[in-house]
Design a protein around this motif. Structure first.
Motif, PDB file in Angstrom:
ATOM      1  N   GLY A  77       0.844  -1.180   0.000  1.00  0.00           N
ATOM      2  CA  GLY A  77       0.000   0.000   0.000  1.00  0.00           C
ATOM      3  C   GLY A  77       0.877   1.226   0.000  1.00  0.00           C
ATOM      4  O   GLY A  77       1.887   1.291   0.673  1.00  0.00           O
ATOM      5  N   ASP A  78       0.456   2.193  -0.768  1.00  0.00           N
ATOM      6  CA  ASP A  78       1.239   3.399  -0.950  1.00  0.00           C
ATOM      7  C   ASP A  78       0.618   4.504  -0.109  1.00  0.00           C
ATOM      8  O   ASP A  78      -0.566   4.813  -0.278  1.00  0.00           O
ATOM      9  N   LYS A  96      -1.098   7.094  -2.101  1.00  0.00           N
ATOM     10  CA  LYS A  96      -2.372   6.653  -2.672  1.00  0.00           C
ATOM     11  C   LYS A  96      -3.465   6.670  -1.611  1.00  0.00           C
ATOM     12  O   LYS A  96      -4.603   7.041  -1.861  1.00  0.00           O
ATOM     13  N   THR A  97      -3.091   6.239  -0.419  1.00  0.00           N
ATOM     14  CA  THR A  97      -4.070   6.193   0.658  1.00  0.00           C
ATOM     15  C   THR A  97      -4.540   7.595   1.014  1.00  0.00           C
ATOM     16  O   THR A  97      -5.719   7.830   1.258  1.00  0.00           O
ATOM     17  N   ILE A  98      -3.602   8.536   0.998  1.00  0.00           N
ATOM     18  CA  ILE A  98      -3.976   9.902   1.343  1.00  0.00           C
ATOM     19  C   ILE A  98      -4.889  10.491   0.276  1.00  0.00           C
ATOM     20  O   ILE A  98      -5.911  11.103   0.566  1.00  0.00           O
ATOM     21  N   LEU A  99      -4.515  10.284  -0.969  1.00  0.00           N
ATOM     22  CA  LEU A  99      -5.269  10.925  -2.048  1.00  0.00           C
ATOM     23  C   LEU A  99      -6.557  10.191  -2.377  1.00  0.00           C
ATOM     24  O   LEU A  99      -7.448  10.744  -2.998  1.00  0.00           O
ATOM     25  N   GLY A 100      -6.628   8.929  -2.005  1.00  0.00           N
ATOM     26  CA  GLY A 100      -7.892   8.215  -2.156  1.00  0.00           C
ATOM     27  C   GLY A 100      -8.093   7.605  -3.507  1.00  0.00           C
ATOM     28  O   GLY A 100      -7.246   7.645  -4.400  1.00  0.00           O
ATOM     29  N   GLU A 101      -9.288   7.046  -3.637  1.00  0.00           N
ATOM     30  CA  GLU A 101      -9.613   6.219  -4.777  1.00  0.00           C
ATOM     31  C   GLU A 101      -9.613   7.012  -6.088  1.00  0.00           C
ATOM     32  O   GLU A 101      -9.408   6.469  -7.151  1.00  0.00           O
ATOM     33  N   ALA A 150      -7.715   9.508  -7.029  1.00  0.00           N
ATOM     34  CA  ALA A 150      -6.502  10.269  -7.342  1.00  0.00           C
ATOM     35  C   ALA A 150      -5.943   9.938  -8.719  1.00  0.00           C
ATOM     36  O   ALA A 150      -6.084   8.836  -9.224  1.00  0.00           O
ATOM     37  N   ASP A 185      -3.444  16.853  -3.227  1.00  0.00           N
ATOM     38  CA  ASP A 185      -4.678  16.271  -2.700  1.00  0.00           C
ATOM     39  C   ASP A 185      -5.900  16.694  -3.504  1.00  0.00           C
ATOM     40  O   ASP A 185      -6.873  15.953  -3.583  1.00  0.00           O
ATOM     41  N   LEU A 225      -6.825  17.663  -8.784  1.00  0.00           N
ATOM     42  CA  LEU A 225      -7.789  17.111  -9.734  1.00  0.00           C
ATOM     43  C   LEU A 225      -8.875  18.143 -10.058  1.00  0.00           C
ATOM     44  O   LEU A 225      -9.381  18.210 -11.169  1.00  0.00           O
ATOM     45  N   ALA A 270      -5.592   0.446   2.712  1.00  0.00           N
ATOM     46  CA  ALA A 270      -4.382   0.886   2.015  1.00  0.00           C
ATOM     47  C   ALA A 270      -3.932  -0.146   0.982  1.00  0.00           C
ATOM     48  O   ALA A 270      -3.612   0.200  -0.155  1.00  0.00           O
ATOM     49  N   THR A 271      -3.931  -1.398   1.405  1.00  0.00           N
ATOM     50  CA  THR A 271      -3.505  -2.438   0.474  1.00  0.00           C
ATOM     51  C   THR A 271      -4.497  -2.564  -0.671  1.00  0.00           C
ATOM     52  O   THR A 271      -4.122  -2.729  -1.829  1.00  0.00           O
ATOM     53  N   LEU A 279      -6.387  -0.270  -1.924  1.00  0.00           N
ATOM     54  CA  LEU A 279      -6.194   0.825  -2.878  1.00  0.00           C
ATOM     55  C   LEU A 279      -4.997   0.548  -3.779  1.00  0.00           C
ATOM     56  O   LEU A 279      -5.020   0.820  -4.977  1.00  0.00           O
ATOM     57  N   ASP A 280      -3.979  -0.004  -3.166  1.00  0.00           N
ATOM     58  CA  ASP A 280      -2.759  -0.251  -3.916  1.00  0.00           C
ATOM     59  C   ASP A 280      -2.944  -1.327  -4.981  1.00  0.00           C
ATOM     60  O   ASP A 280      -2.652  -1.107  -6.160  1.00  0.00           O
ATOM     61  N   ALA A 313      -4.917   4.234 -11.840  1.00  0.00           N
ATOM     62  CA  ALA A 313      -5.409   5.097 -10.773  1.00  0.00           C
ATOM     63  C   ALA A 313      -6.821   4.637 -10.466  1.00  0.00           C
ATOM     64  O   ALA A 313      -6.990   3.509 -10.029  1.00  0.00           O
ATOM     65  N   SER A 314      -7.808   5.481 -10.741  1.00  0.00           N
ATOM     66  CA  SER A 314      -9.145   5.097 -10.324  1.00  0.00           C
ATOM     67  C   SER A 314      -9.898   4.261 -11.366  1.00  0.00           C
ATOM     68  O   SER A 314     -10.960   3.754 -11.066  1.00  0.00           O
ATOM     69  N   LYS A 338     -10.241   1.183 -12.247  1.00  0.00           N
ATOM     70  CA  LYS A 338      -9.746  -0.084 -11.713  1.00  0.00           C
ATOM     71  C   LYS A 338     -10.195  -1.286 -12.521  1.00  0.00           C
ATOM     72  O   LYS A 338      -9.642  -2.374 -12.382  1.00  0.00           O
TER      73      LYS A 338
END
Lengths: 337, 309, 535, 297
Positions: B32-33, B36-41, B43, C157, C160, C417-418, C420-421, C455-456, C458
């Motif tokens: 997990g980055d 990425k976690t901060i900026l969310g889905e 980003a 942040d 976008l 977190a994972t 999202l990654d 990115a999003s 997915k």
């Protein structure tokens, strides 16, 4: 050596039965024990480990741990007063004041987190007049008395050697000048040289204060050194009692004899040691007859089934053994077969 | 004494260094980055890349650790990935809450446990002994969050005596979390007190004291308790340490704004500097408590004091 | 259905706004509002303002002047450009304003803007309201707008939302001109985002710590932030729409769902933001509590990696879509607080349609599956579920696929977190996910445009026609025209079936029934200055 | 004559060893609460072994049934059903195997590593001791729960990682206990005797030192299984526990916590199951301690 007049007894135990009731069964620690301690005299209580010596000592202070220990029957008198009927308060007044006890292991007998002078002062404060300061002063005097510089009173037990600790314990026991001092193997845990010192000191102090003493030991040497009378205890019963001379010169009971035979003879090093065979019987499962019977070289059929009664050789000397009766008791040592 | 404290504090340094390396390493294993976690889905890759660069995530492990340690020795716990505020501030703001909770629950635990353990030992094998040890066992056996929820259900919802959550109603807020956490730790302390009392009561010196004619209650207070307190103090110290960790669960049940909850949030958000900060604070707190316990030993036990040279 | 209603009221008038604030009903739509604003009408805010005034009058009669709001998550930041968190957005709306805002019906309305013109497809001229005060007493001017919008562009942040704003020029103190980089139909919506909130230019320049003191133009000022615990706000007396009726607002953080409910019941909270679904019926039965439970823009789906077999087979995708009982999911996972989603995009935006998307139909599912030519035994996959709700969803899907198609899937728990990654990098089979957006354009760009792969996007949908349609939506500023393209795009994506839509989540709030003027739009915005303590 | 007595002595020793075990067993059996603990633990182990055999994982343990969600206890579902219509009794029983096996495996791993490290540190002393114990100190400097949380969070929550995390935080505790026990035994006469006749270090450790240090280790093991189970429940509570849909008490509790008010039975049974397990392990551990260390009786 006969005594006719009413004896002046400091302590008298009659027919004392003490049981330890544990999860594992009932242990008969004392089985009708009888004991007399004359004023100013020293009684030696001799026997193997587990014979009930310490229990006897503790019972005089009514300190048998309960549970599991229970005094089932019998009487214990101090100065003619029955302590078994006393209240806790009365008993506390006796402990440390009338009767004091020196325990076997000096290493563990002192509270590790209190200075020694405080531990001595504690007993003085309890039983004597005067405040803390007075008690501390007395405590230091007691230390000097047992040969420890009073200035070391502020130290903790761990700063003392074993022999010195025992001196502290003795000082503590003698602090209130008790009428009866119970010494439970006071030297067993000490080196031989220290043993002698401590023993000498105790002798001196006993004379100085005219204290009665119960010397609990398994060491016949100590008995010979310090005692006036001797009770030999086996499986919670006195099986032979007499003066020092009675026991040493006119040994009657096979067990007593066995104790003497277990000692090496310095004069005759070739003589074979004859230890008593076997071990103490399981105190929770004593033989029906004489408790010593399974280990006795002289055992007879009757010994297995009946408990022996008391046979007197003299006013001062008696023995509990089927080998003897009124007729043959005077005949000398244990008869051989 | 002071020399002893200094020696202990110095000895703490390598341990803390090890702790930072260990935790830094463990957290580095995490997939997990953080960016990425901060900026969310939602980003975009370029934003993520920019943020990674900004946070210095692209450097190798050693560089990042070195940088972290360089800041740490200057008293800087780093900057939270998530809030961009100094971690020191974040932790500092929550520390009083955690300390308050740990202290009150320790007090609750000790106040309940000592009498319970002592009386249980003195009245060994009686009904009182049985009941109090059963209660203690319950305390050990009940998961603290379950206990917490049941307490809330009963005292907050049914009876309405205490607030459901939060820390904003002063003592009232503190009661349930302290009780939940304290009850759990009371159990361990009471059991140790009982068993060390039992062991102490059996000691020869207690018999000696008895033979002096000391009344029973004085035997307990002047001799037995003081000796029994030595192992009990160890356990209390260990328990406070555990409480620091165990407060994680309690804090989230009661919404208690302490470090424990902060750490969980930080872990979920891969906010590594914050997690590091929490762990370091916990480790320091833990070590200081142990030091304190050792000092208290000295007061109770002269044998130990002798070693503090 | 709600969407239909919106259509009926397509011409709903600005004047009806004030009334709708208090009834909480949904009416009006984007088209209507943009017509009005384009006309440069100046009556809108006057009407809104008077509504507020009456609300405040009502409030002063009751003694209570504090509102305690309880939420599950603490915001990472209250600095508008340093987060993109929902929890932070809630708070930014209290302390800040943007040039525009989205009203209760998701229509864009001017906020700090008095009026605006759109001389060409790429040029926008905004006239600012005069006399708007920041919390520090300074007046908001065009330079502040320029600085704020530019700040947004350089903050990862939120950047976008800074792409559509192009070049920003200060024309005069109260006029700002934006020249976009090509036509941008999403500009006004982007300007509603908290990333584009207006901050004082001087403070931006001086490096002011907005996290300590978030100075904006909003109805409330932050007075204290007890980290991990609560944030306290007090009403801003000089708020340009009038001082809000409720003088003090406290946001409390309670992570545990049932604790939040209990706090509300016990009167320790007046409004809870995330309502535990299981507590809905209990709260509905409570006469002291009002429950708000309406649709939102949150589109939730099972995302599938279209690059991997068997998901590269369109009939397989349709088969699993048709095999999943979405109603059951809503019952089990949301306790009914949601509506079935069949369309590949959220169906709450103008122009969207369900047409062509598979619906729950076991027979059809089997038919699709037969058509795919795949063997059930080869179709097993791992479904990632990153929280409890998703796990319940996953369990329903698991049993549906097993029962209806004979496909075995495994559930994989994973932390956020994972999750999202791995989903971003395409290192997964399937996952439960969602996407929340305030406009169809943003949704389409984020979820289906090939630029968003890694990115999003997915599902890793990579279709040039889809990309082209999305770009066309972006470039078509005309609303009616835009809607047509949206429909075209929607039909195409439904046909493609790149993912398995599951449900539209409801926005659920519960609050003390004494609270008047509670409001919430589908995007989750609440207008705090509209609320007051009634009787 | 001599050889005969030697044989006799040997016999006596073996008899003594056996009787020591019998003694411990007898003492344990006399302790009512310990027997209760032992009985429950045995029962739990039995349930743990049998439930995966009796119940089918696919159709009975994890299969969802929307027609019967959230049913209170009844004859059909004695413990009721959960939010997915699964029988809570079956899941609670099945979870026994999960919790116990994780607890036991974790402790075995931690014990094995702890034994090696602890006995090496305790036996060799000096530098070896210092290095090992300093490293252990680092692990011990972080409260166990937190360390486990960090590890699970980093490695991801699978059963394997849970075991690793728990084992890592439990190992130093074992190492400490073993080291302490070994150090007290190390300098005793019989070890000196073994050394005097030239026995190898490893032989001494495994033949003489460890068997004589067993008492505290056994007790620690029993109690540690309990604490691991409890700790896993805690991790589940914050979402770092056993991955669904596999039933585990902590996870069940955690999943049911939003239903605690209306469907309190849902959290009652897993909660009780944890409580009973921990309780019985503690009773057994206490009993063992008393039985192995008769001084306290």
């Amino acid at each position: 050596m006969s005594e006719n007049a009413k004896k002046d007894l400091t302590a008298e135990i009659k027919d004392l039965v003490v049981e330890f009731r544990t999860d594992y069964g009932v242990v008969q620690a004392l089985n009708g024990l009888e004991l007399e301690i004359e004023r100013g005299k020293t009684l030696g209580l001799v026997g193997e480990t587990g014979a009930g010596k310490t229990t006897t000592g503790l019972s005089l202070l009514r300190l048998i741990p309960n549970p599991p220990g229970v005094i089932v029957s019998g009487s214990i008198k101090l100065d003619g007063k029955d302590i078994l009927s006393m209240g806790d308060k009365e008993m506390q007044a006796i402990r440390g004041k009338t009767v004091a006890m020196i325990f076997q292991d000096p290493m563990t007998s002192l509270d590790p987190v209190m200075t020694v002078e405080q531990q001595i002062a504690e007993v003085i404060k309890l039983h004597e007049e005067g405040g803390q300061a007075e008690a501390l002063k007395r405590a230091r005097e007691m230390l000097e008395l047992v040969g420890i510089p009073g200035s070391r009173g502020g130290e903790y037990p761990h700063q003392f050697s074993g022999g010195m600790k025992q001196r502290v314990v003795i000082a503590m026991a003698l602090a209130c000048n008790p009428e009866l001092l119970i010494a439970d193997e006071p030297t067993t845990a000490l080196d031989v040289t220290i043993q002698a010192q401590v023993l000498e000191m105790m002798k001196g102090l006993r004379e100085k204060y005219n204290t009665s003493m119960l010397m609990i030991t398994h060491d016949l040497g100590i008995v010979a050194e310090i005692c006036d009378k001797v009770s030999v205890i086996y499986a919670g019963r006195v099986i032979e009692h007499g003066t020092l001379e009675d026991i040493f010169k006119n040994t009657r009971h096979p067990y007593t004899e066995g104790l003497f035979n277990s000692l090496p003879n310095l004069e005759d090093r070739q003589a074979e040691l004859k230890p008593i065979k076997g071990l103490m019987p399981d105190p929770s499962n004593l033989p029906k007859g004489c408790a010593f019977c399974p280990r006795c070289d002289y055992a007879m059929d009757i010994c297995k089934t009946e408990k022996p009664g008391r046979t007197y050789r003299s006013d001062t000397h008696y023995v509990e053994c089927h080998l003897y009766n009124k007729d043959n008791i005077q005949e000398g040592k244990v008869k051989s077969r | 004494m002071i020399k002893f404290i200094i020696k202990r504090l110095v000895a703490l340094i390598p341990v803390l260094l090890g702790v930072t390396l260990l935790v830094f390493f463990i957290l580095d294993l995490a997939p997990g980055d953080p960016a990425k976690t901060i900026l969310g889905e939602q980003a975009r890759p370029e934003d993520i890349a920019a943020l990674r660069e900004e946070m210095g995530l692209n450097d190798p492990f050693i560089v990042r650790y070195g940088r972290y340690m360089f800041d740490l020795v200057q008293g800087d716990l780093g900057t939270s990935y998530k809030t961009r505020d100094p971690v020191g501030e974040e932790v500092w703001a929550r520390l009083p809450n955690t300390i308050t909770l740990a202290l009150t629950s320790t007090v609750v635990a000790i106040l309940l446990a000592l009498p319970l353990g002592i009386i249980a030992a003195i009245k060994q094998n009686t009904l009182f002994d049985g009941v109090s040890m059963f209660i203690s066992l319950l305390g050990i056996s009940m998961p603290v969050f379950w206990m917490g929820l049941l307490l809330i259900l009963f005292f907050s919802v049914k009876l309405g005596w205490f607030p459901v959550a939060g820390a904003d109603q002063g003592i009232k807020s503190l009661v349930l979390p302290s009780v939940a956490l304290g009850f759990m730790h009371m159990a361990a302390i009471a059991r140790t007190t009982r068993s060390s009392m039992l062991e102490t009561i059996r000691q020869d010196y207690i018999r000696t004291v008895r033979a002096k004619g000391l009344p029973e209650h004085e035997i307990i207070t002047d001799h037995a308790l003081r000796n029994a307190l030595i192992p009990t103090t160890t356990v209390i110290g260990l328990q406070i340490g555990q409480m620091l960790g165990g407060s994680v669960l309690t804090e989230s049940v009661f919404a208690w704004p302490g470090i424990g909850r902060y750490m969980i949030q930080s872990i979920q958000g891969r906010d590594i500097p914050s997690v590091m900060g929490c762990i370091i604070i916990f480790a320091i707190g833990f070590a200081l408590i142990n030091l304190l316990v050792d000092l208290i030993y000295g007061f109770i036990d002269p044998r130990i004091k002798a070693q503090y040279k | 259905m709600r969407k239909r209603t919106l259509r009926v009221f397509a011409t709903a008038m600005v004047l009806s706004l004030a009334a709708s604030l208090f009834t909480g009903c949904s009416s009006g739509n984007k088209q209507g509002s943009s017509d009005t604003t384009q006309g440069g009408a100046d009556t809108t805010q006057a009407a809104g303002g008077s509504g507020d005034a009456s609300g405040s009058g009502a409030a002063s009669s009751s003694g209570k002047d504090t509102l305690i709001i309880v939420t599950a998550n603490e915001t990472p930041s209250v600095t508008t450009n340093l987060h993109n968190a929902v929890a932070g957005d809630y708070l930014n709306r209290m302390t800040h304003n943007c040039l525009f805002y989205m009203d209760e019906n998701m229509a864009v309305q001017p906020d700090l803007v008095e009026s605006y013109e759109n001389p060409s497809d790429t040029e926008w001229v905004f006239k600012l309201k005069q006399g708007v005060k920041f919390h520090n007493g300074e007046e908001m001017k065009a330079a502040d707008v320029k600085a704020s919008l530019e700040l947004c562009k350089v903050s990862p942040d939120v950047s976008l939302y800074g792409t559509s704003t192009g070049t920003i020029e200060v024309v005069d103190d109260y006029t700002v001109k934006i020249t976009t980089d090509g036509p941008q139909s999403g500009l006004l919506i982007d300007l509603c985002h908290h990333g584009n909130a207006i901050l004082p230019a001087a403070l931006i320049e001086s490096g002011h710590d907005f996290n300590k003191e978030p100075i904006g133009t909003g109805p409330y000022k932050l007075t204290a932030w007890n980290k991990g615990e609560s944030l306290e706000f007090e009403a801003f007396a000089d708020y340009f729409k009038g001082e809000p009726p409720i003088k003090k607002v406290i946001w409390k953080v309670i992570p545990e769902g049932s604790s939040r409910t209990m706090a509300l019941e016990a009167g320790e909270a007046d409004l809870i933001v995330e309502v535990e679904n299981n507590d809905l019926s209990r709260l509905a039965d409570n006469s002291k509590v009002a429950v708000f439970n309406e649709g939102s823009t949150s589109h939730n789906f099972m995302m599938i990696n279209n690059e991997k077999a068997p998901f590269d087979n369109v009939n397989f995708r349709r088969a699993i879509d048709a095999a999943i009982d979405k109603n059951a999911i809503i019952q089990v996972a949301l306790n009914g607080a949601g509506t079935v989603a069949d369309s590949m995009v959220p169906d709450c935006f103008p122009g969207t349609t369900n047409e062509g998307a598979p619906t729950y139909d076991v027979e059809k599912a089997k038919a699709y599956f037969a058509e795919s030519g795949l063997n059930a035994a080869d179709c097993g996959f791992a479904l990632i579920c990153s929280d409890d709700t998703k796990l319940r969803v996953g369990q329903v899907i698991q049993s549906c696929l097993k029962e209806n198609l004979g496909i075995d899937i495994t559930l994989e728990s994973m932390d956020l977190a994972t999750y999202l990654d791995v989903t971003a990098t395409g290192d997964y089979d399937a996952a439960i996910g969602g996407y929340t957006s305030n406009s169809l354009l943003a949704y389409a760009q984020g979820v289906y445009h090939s630029d968003s792969i890694n990115a999003s996007n997915k599902t890793r949908t990579n279709e040039p026609e889809i990309d082209a349609l999305i770009e066309k939506i972006q470039a078509t500023v005309d609303q009616a025209e835009n809607e047509k393209i949206v429909t075209e795009f929607n039909l195409a994506i439904n046909e493609l079936c790149p993912q398995v839509p599951l449900y539209m989540r409801n926005n659920v709030r519960a609050y003390d029934s004494g609270l008047a003027g509670f409001n919430l739009n589908a995007g989750g915005n609440t207008y705090y200055d509209w609320m007051s303590w009634g009787n | 004559m001599n050889s005969v007595s030697a044989v006799k002595e040997n016999e006596q020793i073996s008899v003594k060893k056996k009787s020591q075990f019998v003694d411990v067993w007898k003492r344990l059996c006399r302790n009512k609460t310990a027997v209760l603990g032992l009985v429950i633990v045995s029962l739990l182990v039995l349930i743990g072994i049998l439930s995966p055999i009796i119940f089918d994982y696919e159709t009975q343990v994890i299969k969802t049934d929307y027609s019967s969600t959230l049913q209170p206890p009844s004859a059909e579902h004695p413990f009721g059903t959960d939010e997915l219509g699964r029988d809570i009794l079956i899941r609670t029983l099945y979870a026994t195997s999960t919790s116990l096996s994780i607890g036991i495996v974790t402790v075995i791993v931690a014990l094995a590593v702890g034994l090696v490290l602890g006995s090496a540190a305790g036996y060799f002393g000096g530098k070896v001791d210092m290095i090992i114990m300093r490293i252990m100190d680092i692990f011990l400097a972080i409260p166990g729960t937190l360390l486990a949380i960090c590890i699970v969070a980093s490695l991801g929550n699978s059963i394997m990682n849970l075991i690793i995390a728990q084992a890592v935080s439990a190992t130093p505790k074992f190492a400490r206990v073993v080291r302490g026990a070994v150090m007290t035994v190390r300098d005793s006469e019989y070890v000196e005797a073994a050394r005097a006749i030239g026995a190898k270090d490893t032989t001494i450790i495994f033949h003489d030192v460890l068997p004589n240090s067993l008492a505290p280790i056994i007790v620690q093991t029993t109690l540690e299984v309990a604490s691991v189970i409890l700790s896993i429940a805690g991790l589940s509570f914050i979402g770092l526990g056993i991955p669904a849909p596999r039933p585990e008490w902590g996870a069940m509790l955690s999943g049911s916590r939003s239903y605690i008010r209306d469907y309190s039975y849902m959290c009652m049974f897993p909660g009780l199951a944890i409580m009973i397990t921990i309780l019985s392990l503690n009773l057994l551990g206490d009993g063992l301690r008393d039985a192995l260390d008769p001084r306290l009786r």
